[in-house]
Design a protein around this motif. Sequence first.
Motif, PDB file in Angstrom:
ATOM      1  N   ARG A 182    -133.281  43.685 -56.587  1.00 45.83           N
ATOM      2  CA  ARG A 182    -132.057  42.985 -56.127  1.00 45.83           C
ATOM      3  C   ARG A 182    -131.086  42.709 -57.319  1.00 45.83           C
ATOM      4  NH1 ARG A 182    -133.271  38.410 -51.922  1.00 45.83           N
ATOM      5  NH2 ARG A 182    -131.315  37.668 -52.672  1.00 45.83           N
ATOM      6  N   VAL A 183    -129.934  42.924 -56.919  1.00 45.05           N
ATOM      7  CA  VAL A 183    -128.731  42.629 -57.948  1.00 45.05           C
ATOM      8  C   VAL A 183    -127.767  41.659 -57.200  1.00 45.05           C
ATOM      9  CG1 VAL A 183    -126.951  43.478 -59.628  1.00 45.05           C
ATOM     10  CG2 VAL A 183    -129.061  44.969 -58.826  1.00 45.05           C
ATOM     11  N   ILE A 209    -133.390  48.904 -65.917  1.00 44.56           N
ATOM     12  CA  ILE A 209    -133.445  49.523 -64.699  1.00 44.56           C
ATOM     13  C   ILE A 209    -133.493  51.145 -65.205  1.00 44.56           C
ATOM     14  CG2 ILE A 209    -132.263  50.006 -62.631  1.00 44.56           C
ATOM     15  CD1 ILE A 209    -131.144  47.354 -62.508  1.00 44.56           C
ATOM     16  N   ALA A 210    -132.545  51.636 -66.218  1.00 49.18           N
ATOM     17  CA  ALA A 210    -132.692  52.830 -66.585  1.00 49.18           C
ATOM     18  C   ALA A 210    -133.717  53.304 -66.970  1.00 49.18           C
ATOM     19  CB  ALA A 210    -131.402  53.192 -67.521  1.00 49.18           C
ATOM     20  N   LEU A 214    -134.346  39.838 -63.314  1.00 51.70           N
ATOM     21  CA  LEU A 214    -134.227  40.649 -62.218  1.00 51.70           C
ATOM     22  C   LEU A 214    -135.443  40.587 -61.431  1.00 51.70           C
ATOM     23  CD1 LEU A 214    -132.415  43.869 -63.547  1.00 51.70           C
ATOM     24  CD2 LEU A 214    -131.278  42.038 -62.404  1.00 51.70           C
ATOM     25  N   SER A 215    -135.416  40.881 -60.361  1.00 55.79           N
ATOM     26  CA  SER A 215    -136.531  40.753 -59.412  1.00 55.79           C
ATOM     27  C   SER A 215    -136.420  41.586 -58.176  1.00 55.79           C
ATOM     28  CB  SER A 215    -136.971  39.578 -58.975  1.00 55.79           C
ATOM     29  OG  SER A 215    -136.385  39.167 -57.791  1.00 55.79           O
ATOM     30  N   THR A 216    -137.614  41.835 -57.326  1.00 57.50           N
ATOM     31  CA  THR A 216    -137.399  42.698 -56.222  1.00 57.50           C
ATOM     32  C   THR A 216    -137.886  41.696 -55.048  1.00 57.50           C
ATOM     33  OG1 THR A 216    -139.945  43.269 -56.159  1.00 57.50           O
ATOM     34  CG2 THR A 216    -138.223  44.793 -57.320  1.00 57.50           C
ATOM     35  N   THR A 217    -137.951  40.623 -55.456  1.00 54.76           N
ATOM     36  CA  THR A 217    -138.424  39.172 -54.405  1.00 54.76           C
ATOM     37  C   THR A 217    -137.476  39.350 -53.302  1.00 54.76           C
ATOM     38  OG1 THR A 217    -139.336  38.089 -56.155  1.00 54.76           O
ATOM     39  CG2 THR A 217    -138.906  37.224 -54.121  1.00 54.76           C
ATOM     40  N   GLU A 218    -138.246  39.700 -52.013  1.00 57.10           N
ATOM     41  CA  GLU A 218    -137.233  39.502 -50.874  1.00 57.10           C
ATOM     42  C   GLU A 218    -136.360  40.565 -50.917  1.00 57.10           C
ATOM     43  OE1 GLU A 218    -138.466  35.236 -48.744  1.00 57.10           O
ATOM     44  OE2 GLU A 218    -136.718  35.443 -50.192  1.00 57.10           O
TER      45      GLU A 218
END
Length: 560
Positions: free
Chosen positions: A104-105, A118-119, A160-164
């Motif tokens: 998610r951004v 991220i890189a 940062l996260s990947t949540t939802e």
Amino acid sequence: MTTPSAGRPQQAGARHHGQWALGHRDPLNPNERFKKAEDPLLIRRRVEEIYARQGFASIPPDDLRGRLRWWGLYTQRRQGIDGGRTAVLAPEELDDEYFMLRVRVDGGQLDLTQLRTIADLSTRYGRDTADITDRQNIQLHWVRIEDVPEIWRRLEAVGLSTTEACGDCPRVIVGSPVAGVSQDEVVDATPAVREIVDRFVGDPELSNLPRKFKTTVGWLPDGPYETNDLAFLGAVHPVHGPGFDVRVGGGLSTAPRLAERLGVWVPLDEVPEVWLAVVRLFREHGYRRLRNRARLKFLVADWGVERFRQVLEEEFLGRPLREGPAPALPPVPLDHIGVHHQKDGRHYVGVAPLAGRVSGTCLAALADIAELHGSQRIRLTPYQKLLVLDVADPEPLVRDLRDVGLEAEPSSWRRSTMACTGIEYCKLAIVETKGRAAQLVHELEKRLPETKAEITVNLNGCPNACARTQVADIGLKGQLVAGPGGHQVEGFQVHLGGGLALAGNGSPGFGRKLRGLKTTAEELPGYVETLTRRYLAGRADVTETFAQWAARADEDDLRP
């Protein structure tokens, strides 16, 4: 179909749609069953304590192809499976033992520490893959379940996260990539975006929606606001001043619909409250019986915006909303490519990766170049582009970015072409997209090197329209078509002249879809070249857009 009034039971014998507000809580499809059995957000503990230790084979089906999505994970397509078998094979035959991971951004906003993280994750865990999506996310591929806990730890350490990032929940909040710096912006919506994310992403009260829920919040109309479930777009009230217009019910896929205005005006500090009310309305009244009718757009289509607003105000806000004016729209789309002045006297520079395809190596180089030129902020756009903010002298930056394949002065084809993930990784895809997009751009740059007309070309690997095919000048929906000798080959169904509402192109819409208008993938560059030459020769004058020409052109001029 008529939907019952809110709060009233359906007539005896009527077929219901699984709406919670009407008392229908029994799950009516497999997705609803696994969501009711357990909040998908709870799967994280199993990933960390079981699956990451015991490996891919230890993940049961409901977690593997269901709950993992709430943490940004989709199994990617097993390599070597052609598009003709996409709808034939069982899920376990399509699954590879690797994952796509969506980061998610929200608002498209990254600092250099986040970008470098991220890189590094891309090069360390994702075989140097990275795609900028048309929702301001970054997707990595080739991720192993064993590495996911460490990836989460490192992302969360930098905010940062990947949540939802996937699932039936509030997806990434799309925002203007120039929020806070644009000379044309009156109100920076970033505080509202941050409040929504901080308060509601990961909230178990909102983690079981009928389907995904997509939002855009921004002053400028520089994103696909009409294709979202909910959109807040800058508008000036004649009495109350700057605030936001509200639209609901947009979405594409196989039943495209553009969002409609509620006719209200909302100040910045009320945006999160109204957002929450709309999400709760969707949770309670959204259709849960059939997955293909579970998006908010179907409810809005059946109710109409007048009734939708009434239920929103009476049941979920507890107060009326202010009437409001429509927002002012620009004559042409805003993609922010090139050098632009910021409100503080510095510059931002927009560059165009080819169809959103970058890499961890490229993103690390971008971070170094940005820092060298005095920038600490990067933005992603919903058109698969990148911006570098806060630059005092942009020209040296432009040259350095060009050296790593990030072009601030791209051809019109590189600038205006988007593509979804495609058959390379996606289990739903029928055809290749990223490679085809690159081939198309390279060919058109050779064949039409002087073309200045901005013609958007969106390639999608299947009918689901992740690349927004219906609102492109040339929208290409992947399918198998008859090739030489009658054999099935990769190709595209063609949509022409779609677009969102802009001051310069009249009414928005999905363009023109002619019966049998298809092209093979191999013939695609020649078809687009021919179509472009006909447009340039046949337009009324230089101000007539491709969409306007396509709407009036003879059918023969639109066919190969």
